[in-house]
Design an enzyme around this catalytic site. Sequence first.
Site, PDB file in Angstrom:
ATOM      1  N   ARG A  17       2.318  -4.020   2.210  1.00 33.31           N
ATOM      2  CA  ARG A  17       1.568  -4.047   3.477  1.00 33.31           C
ATOM      3  C   ARG A  17       0.331  -3.143   3.397  1.00 33.31           C
ATOM      4  O   ARG A  17      -0.795  -3.599   3.332  1.00 33.31           O
ATOM      5  CB  ARG A  17       2.506  -3.635   4.630  1.00 33.31           C
ATOM      6  N   ASP A  18       0.538  -1.830   3.334  1.00 30.23           N
ATOM      7  CA  ASP A  18      -0.611  -0.913   3.356  1.00 30.23           C
ATOM      8  C   ASP A  18      -1.455  -1.093   2.107  1.00 30.23           C
ATOM      9  O   ASP A  18      -2.673  -0.926   2.131  1.00 30.23           O
ATOM     10  CB  ASP A  18      -0.115   0.539   3.457  1.00 30.23           C
ATOM     11  N   HIS A 209       2.811  10.494   4.764  1.00 28.34           N
ATOM     12  CA  HIS A 209       2.139   9.288   4.254  1.00 28.34           C
ATOM     13  C   HIS A 209       0.741   9.714   3.809  1.00 28.34           C
ATOM     14  O   HIS A 209      -0.148   9.939   4.622  1.00 28.34           O
ATOM     15  CB  HIS A 209       2.094   8.298   5.422  1.00 28.34           C
ATOM     16  N   HIS A 211      -2.768   9.289   1.435  1.00 27.79           N
ATOM     17  CA  HIS A 211      -3.684   8.502   0.608  1.00 27.79           C
ATOM     18  C   HIS A 211      -4.351   9.484  -0.357  1.00 27.79           C
ATOM     19  O   HIS A 211      -4.460  10.675  -0.078  1.00 27.79           O
ATOM     20  CB  HIS A 211      -4.699   7.775   1.491  1.00 27.79           C
ATOM     21  N   CYS A 242      -7.388   1.507   4.162  1.00 23.37           N
ATOM     22  CA  CYS A 242      -7.233   1.035   5.541  1.00 23.37           C
ATOM     23  C   CYS A 242      -8.504   0.287   5.893  1.00 23.37           C
ATOM     24  O   CYS A 242      -9.601   0.811   5.713  1.00 23.37           O
ATOM     25  CB  CYS A 242      -7.001   2.197   6.502  1.00 23.37           C
ATOM     26  N   ASN A 251      -3.090   4.389  -1.392  1.00 26.82           N
ATOM     27  CA  ASN A 251      -1.954   5.252  -1.091  1.00 26.82           C
ATOM     28  C   ASN A 251      -1.567   6.002  -2.347  1.00 26.82           C
ATOM     29  O   ASN A 251      -1.854   5.560  -3.456  1.00 26.82           O
ATOM     30  CB  ASN A 251      -0.739   4.400  -0.673  1.00 26.82           C
TER      31      ASN A 251
END
Length: 301
Positions: A17-18, A209, A211, A242, A251
């Site tokens: 997803r990300d 989380h 990056h 993003c 990430n």
Amino acid sequence: MSASIPAQVRIVEVGARDGLQNEAIDIGTAAKIELIDRLSRTGLRNIEATAFVSPKWVPQMADAAEVLAGITQAPGVSYPVLVPNEQGYARALAAGAREVAVFTAASETFNRKNTNAGIDESLQRFTPVLARAKADGVKVRGYVSTVLGCPYQGEVPLADVVRVARSLHVMGCYEISLGDTIGVGTPGKARAMLQAVAAEVPMDALAVHFHDTYGQALANLLACLEEGVGVIDSAVSGTGGCPYAKGASGNVASEDVVYMLDGLGVRTGVDLGALADTGRWLASLLGRETSSRVGKALGSR
Ligand code: HMG
Ligand code: MG
């Protein structure tokens, strides 16, 4: 190993997803399904599968229902999906999701750019999602973005991070993921941010989380592990960014995180070799080398 580092850490794999939401190359629905199925065989227990967001906003996630229907759900593995509103929740439920994730930010401007709503308005959008999820027995995770800096606003006051994280916790999110969306954090700031949030929300309901834009992600993670956080989001092959945070790079790579945790003697249950193979396979589909230093090193042995 520091006494306060947890003996066991749960990795939430967000690459499908990300990672993929911000890649220029769309690997296609069949490859997304294969990616998730491969990840399911690595020992990961939490694999974020896709996002039921507006396809006009994020075209890479337009095939969310097909992806969720196509994967082979392994026993004991959770496949959360992102939902921005009640419409996304309804789509996710119809597609068979058993866990969803809602997302907002600590920065007002970022949240408007990302979801066309201010922070409080987004929290209001989540109220019916949480209510329906409770009735449906669906677990809800919550994300707070821009916890260490915003691409539009710059500095983000810690009090804003704490307020939003606490709101998600009070609403009923079982876990709150604190996102350094643009990867600007450094270890001292990451530690202070986590300490501030953990004063209001129990540490065992928090995840981090990161990056890796400035190469600080592993250092930030270590600082947060020393504070006792036990859940880490990461993306195989270090994919992503993003779409509403220009300049945000990938990430932190799951392979790099697992290698560090293995070295610290922290259990993850994840097979590093299988994960690194999957990362290099994904990178080849994206037409490049893996962004994971560990994946690269293991591949050249
Ligand atoms: P909007 O345009 O304000 O929506 O977008 P709206 O309610 O005004 O509706 C407009 C149209 O969108 C309507 O269709 C709706 O049906 C449709 P039309 O009548 O024009 O044909 N629509 C939807 N369609 C499908 N699924 C839905 C949905 N909702 C409305 N769920 C909205 C508001 C929130 C929908 C939009 O801004 C959006 O989808 N944003 C998502 C952006 C996104 O996915 N960003 C990346 C994820 S966040 C992230 O990466 C950070 C994170 O990783 C942590 C970190 O790193 O910090 C989580
Ligand atoms: Mg992210």
